[in-house]
Design an enzyme around this catalytic site. Structure first.
Site, PDB file in Angstrom:
ATOM      1  N   GLU A  22       0.775 -11.841 -15.956  1.00 60.04           N
ATOM      2  CA  GLU A  22       0.495 -10.685 -15.093  1.00 60.04           C
ATOM      3  C   GLU A  22      -0.392  -9.662 -15.791  1.00 60.04           C
ATOM      4  O   GLU A  22      -1.302  -9.102 -15.166  1.00 60.04           O
ATOM      5  CB  GLU A  22       1.812 -10.006 -14.679  1.00 60.04           C
ATOM      6  CG  GLU A  22       2.589 -10.744 -13.609  1.00 60.04           C
ATOM      7  CD  GLU A  22       3.908 -10.076 -13.299  1.00 60.04           C
ATOM      8  OE1 GLU A  22       4.232  -9.930 -12.111  1.00 60.04           O
ATOM      9  OE2 GLU A  22       4.637  -9.695 -14.237  1.00 60.04           O
ATOM     10  N   TRP A  75      -4.164  -1.732  -0.786  1.00 56.80           N
ATOM     11  CA  TRP A  75      -4.274  -3.059  -1.411  1.00 56.80           C
ATOM     12  C   TRP A  75      -4.660  -3.991  -0.278  1.00 56.80           C
ATOM     13  O   TRP A  75      -3.897  -4.249   0.628  1.00 56.80           O
ATOM     14  CB  TRP A  75      -2.944  -3.456  -2.040  1.00 56.80           C
ATOM     15  CG  TRP A  75      -2.981  -4.711  -2.854  1.00 56.80           C
ATOM     16  CD1 TRP A  75      -3.700  -4.942  -3.979  1.00 56.80           C
ATOM     17  CD2 TRP A  75      -2.243  -5.908  -2.591  1.00 56.80           C
ATOM     18  NE1 TRP A  75      -3.452  -6.203  -4.453  1.00 56.80           N
ATOM     19  CE2 TRP A  75      -2.554  -6.831  -3.620  1.00 56.80           C
ATOM     20  CE3 TRP A  75      -1.339  -6.308  -1.619  1.00 56.80           C
ATOM     21  CZ2 TRP A  75      -2.018  -8.108  -3.690  1.00 56.80           C
ATOM     22  CZ3 TRP A  75      -0.792  -7.572  -1.681  1.00 56.80           C
ATOM     23  CH2 TRP A  75      -1.137  -8.460  -2.702  1.00 56.80           C
ATOM     24  N   CYS A 126       0.857  -1.180   0.000  1.00 60.43           N
ATOM     25  CA  CYS A 126       0.000   0.000   0.000  1.00 60.43           C
ATOM     26  C   CYS A 126       0.892   1.229   0.000  1.00 60.43           C
ATOM     27  O   CYS A 126       2.097   1.138   0.183  1.00 60.43           O
ATOM     28  CB  CYS A 126      -0.907   0.037   1.233  1.00 60.43           C
ATOM     29  SG  CYS A 126      -1.924  -1.438   1.458  1.00 60.43           S
TER      30      CYS A 126
END
Length: 606
Positions: free
Chosen positions: A483, A74, A2
Site C-alpha cells: 500500500e 476520489w 470521498c
C-alpha cells in the site's frame, strides 16, 4: 470514498468549511471544491489536486458566505479533471450539490433529461442529480418537494448535500447506503460524511439512517423519511474521541503517529466492556456456523481470529473476504456472521451483512466508528474504541480488532472447556502487560528498522512469509508494504514455498520471514526449514525475530531483533514492527504515505 462537508451559520463559514475538508482529505484527494451562497448568489470553485493545492489555484478561502458545501473526491465516474470535480451545478445556476456513492440508473436519467433540453458538462452521475432537482423545482416551485421528488427517482446509494439560491439559508441532505452525519453546534450546524470534519467545533452528532433526508439551518435541523416525508425523532450522540488523536501531534505522518498510538489502542481494546465480549462468545457458542468476514486488512484480521478461535476455543470459524462472501457462504437461520470493519461503511461488508440477514442469520460486528452503517445494521456490535484513524493505511484499528478477537476467543474457550482458568489468566496477563512492551519496542527499534529499510528499499520484489498465525500476520504486513511503497509484495504461508513459489527465488527477490517465539518449537523449526530453502537457492533473507533466537540469526542475511515477549502476544509485536518497516521503506522511496496513490480510506463503492 470521498468526503462531504457542509456548514450553515450566523457568520461567514468559509474558513470553517475549508478546514473541515482538510480534515477529510484522507477520504479522497484527487480533486476538491467549495460552493457557497453570498447575497443570495451561488458561487462554486473547484479544481484537481489536494485541498491546499486547489486553494492556491482557486483561492477557496477568499470566498464569502454564511452557508456552504464542500467535497474532496476520489473518482468513480469520469476522469480526474476540473469539470468532474464537485460541487456540480444545475444549468440554471440555482442548485449545487456534492455526492458520495453511485447512482446506478444515472445513464437512464441522463438520457431522459437530455431529451428535455438539459445540457451536461461532466461525465459524473452526480450532475444528473442536481439537474433532476432543478427540473423538479420547475414543476413544484418548492425546493424541499423538488429535492425529495428527485431522491425518489434515484437508484443505488448515496450521501448528498445541496444548496439552492431559492432557499439561501438552508442545507438539504440525504442518505441511502453511504455515511452522513449532522454536527450540532451553538452558532452553526454541520453535515458531513465523517465526524472528523467537525470535531474541532462540536462533539454532538445526529446519525442518519438509510432512506432519510434533513433540512438544516444555522439554528435548527429537521430529519424526515424520504418515502412519506414523515418526521424522524432521534437523540444526538456524543463523540468521545479526543481531538488530539486526530492530529499529527508532531509526527511527520499520520501513519507514524497511529503506529505510535498503539500502546493506548491496546489499553482501549482491553477496556471494551466485558459484557459485550461475553455476549459475542455466547452467540458464537449457540451458532451452527460462525463466519468471520472482512475485506483487505480486516480480512487478514479475520484470519488472525481464525487461528485464535481454533487454538483457544477448539472451533473452526471460516474467514471469508467480504467481496466473495455472497458467492461463497452457505448461511441460514442457525448461523452467525461476525463482520469486522474500521469505518463501518465498507460496501462489500455491508452487502455481506444484508445477505446474511436476508437468509435469516444473526449478525454481529466489531467496528470503530460510532453510528456507522454497520454498527446500526447488526444485532450486536462491539465498538473497538481506537479513535480516528486518518492515514488511509490501517494500523492501530487492525491491532485493536485482533486484541478484541483474542478476548472473545478466550471467553469461548473457557466456556467450552477447551482451555482452563490458568491458560485464560496467562493470556489475559500477557495482553495487559503488552502496551508498555509495544511502547518500548517502538521507542528503541525505530532507528534499527529505518536503517534496515534504507539498506533494502531498492528491492522491487518481496515475499513475506510465516506459518500458523504468523501466516496471517505476513499477509497483513505484505498489504501494508504494498500500500505505501507500491512495491510488488506477496504474502504467503512459508510451507507453500516448495509447492511452486521457490521457482521465483533468485538474488533479486528478497524474502522476509516472521519467526515465531522459540518456545513455539514446532512452528519455529518449520519456519526455519523454509528459510533454509530460500538460502540454498541464493535468495536474500530478512527476518523479524526475538532476541533469544540465536539459531535464526546465524542463517539470516539481516534481521530485526525484538525483545522477548510471551508467545501469546508475539505475533502482534511482529506486526507492529512490520508496520514500521513499511513506513520507513515508503519514506526512503519518497512515497505519499498518508494518502497512497489510487486508494481511499473508506471504500463505499462496489
Amino acid at each position: 470514498m470521498c468526503g462531504i462537508s457542509a456548514v450553515t451559520g450566523r457568520q461567514d463559514v468559509v474558513q470553517v468549511l475549508y478546514e473541515s475538508i482538510k480534515n477529510l482529505e484522507y477520504r479522497g484527494y484527487d480533486s476538491c471544491g467549495i460552493g457557497v451562497i453570498h447575497n443570495k448568489e451561488l458561487s462554486v470553485r473547484k479544481n484537481t489536486g489536494g485541498v491546499e493545492e486547489v486553494n492556491n489555484k482557486e483561492h477557496l478561502t477568499k470566498m464569502k458566505g454564511k452557508i456552504g458545501i464542500a467535497h474532496t473526491r476520489w473518482a468513480t465516474h469520469g476522469k480526474v479533471d476540473q469539470v468532474n470535480a464537485h460541487p456540480h451545478t444545475s444549468n440554471d445556476g440555482c442548485f449545487t450539490i456534492v455526492h458520495n456513492g453511485i447512482i446506478s440508473n444515472y445513464m437512464e436519467l441522463r438520457e431522459e433529461l437530455g431529451k428535455q433540453g438539459v445540457t451536461f458538462v461532466s461525465a459524473t452521475d452526480t450532475e444528473v442529480v442536481v439537474q433532476l432537482v432543478s427540473m423538479a423545482y420547475a414543476e413544484f416551485n418548492d425546493v424541499e418537494e423538488a429535492f425529495v421528488a428527485a431522491l425518489k427517482r434515484l437508484e443505488g446509494y448515496y450521501a448528498l448535500a445541496m444548496l439552492s439560491a431559492h432557499q439561501p439559508d438552508t442545507i438539504y441532505c440525504a442518505r441511502e447506503g453511504s455515511p452522513l452525519v449532522i454536527g450540532i453546534a451553538e452558532d452553526k450546524n454541520f453535515v458531513s460524511s465523517d465526524v472528523n470534519a467537525f470535531l474541532p467545533y462540536t462533539r454532538e452528532a445526529l446519525m442518519f439512517e438509510d432512506g432519510e433526508y434533513a433540512v438544516i439551518e444555522a439554528d435548527s435541523y429537521s430529519l424526515f423519511k424520504i418515502g412519506d416525508r414523515s418526521p424522524v425523532s432521534r437523540d444526538p450522540l456524543r463523540i468521545e474521541w479526543s481531538l488530539d488523536t486526530s492530529r499529527k501531534g508532531g509526527y511527520a505522518h499520520y501513519m507514524l503517529k497511529e503506529i505510535f498510538d498503539q500502546p493506548q489502542t491496546i489499553v482501549n481494546a482491553l477496556a471494551s466492556p466485558q459484557e459485550g465480549v461475553m455476549q459475542l462468545a455466547e452467540s458464537i457458542s449457540q451458532a451452527r456456523t460462525t463466519y468471520l468476514m472482512g475485506v483487505g486488512t480486516t480480512h487478514y484480521v479475520a484470519m488472525v481470529g481464525q487461528y485464535l478461535f481454533s487454538q483457544l476455543a477448539g472451533v473452526y470459524l471460516p474467514a471469508v473476504s467480504s467481496d466473495e462472501f455472497v458467492d461463497l457462504a452457505v448461511i441460514g437461520e442457525k448461523d452467525l456472521l461476525l463482520s469486522i470493519s474500521q469505518s463501518g461503511e465498507t460496501f462489500d461488508t455491508r452487502r455481506g451483512v444484508r445477505f446474511a440477514q436476508e437468509n435469516g442469520a444473526r449478525t454481529a460486528s466489531i467496528v470503530n466508528v460510532l453510528g456507522s452503517s454497520l454498527s446500526m445494521m447488526v444485532d450486536q456490535v462491539i465498538m473497538q474504541g481506537s479513535g480516528p484513524e486518518i492515514c488511509v493505511v490501517s494500523t492501530k484499528a487492525a491491532l485493536a480488532q485482533m486484541v478484541i478477537l483474542h478476548r472473545v476467543a478466550l471467553e469461548l474457550g473457557l466456556k467450552r472447556g477447551h482451555i482452563d482458568q490458568a491458560t485464560y489468566d496467562r493470556h489475559y496477563a500477557a495482553l495487559e502487560a503488552f502496551p508498555p512492551v509495544v511502547q518500548r519496542a517502538l521507542n528503541e527499534l525505530s532507528g534499527f528498522v529505518r536503517n534496515m529499510c534504507n539498506r533494502s528499499a531498492h528491492y522491487q520484489n518481496w515475499l513475506f512469509l510465516g506459518r500458523g498465525v504468523y501466516h496471517a500476520i505476513a499477509l497483513e504486513a505484505a498489504l501494508k508494504m504494498k500500500e505505501v511503497t507500491y512495491r510488488h509484495v506477496e504474502g504467503l504461508p512459508a510451507g507453500f514455498l516448495k509447492h511452486g513459489t521457490l521457482a521465483m527465488v533468485d538474488e533479486t527477490l528478497v524474502s522476509l520471514f516472521f519467526l515465531p517465539s522459540i518456545e513455539n518449537t514446532v512452528l519455529h523449526e518449520q519456519t526455519l526449514s523454509a528459510v533454509e530453502e530460500v538460502k540454498a537457492r541464493g535468495g536474500p533473507i530478512i527476518g523479524i525475530l526475538f532476541d533469544n533466537d540465536s539459531k535464526a540469526k546465524s542463517i539470516l542475511d539481516d534481521y530485526i531483533s525484538l525483545p522477548v515477549v510471551e508467545p501469546e502476544v508475539a505475533p502482534l509485536l511482529e506486526l507492529v514492527v512490520a508496520q514500521l518497516f513499511a513506513y520507513f521503506s515508503a519514506l526512503k522511496l519518497g512515497r505519499s504515505i498518508d494518502k497512497p496513490r489510487n486508494l481511499a480510506k473508506s471504500v463505499t463503492v462496489g
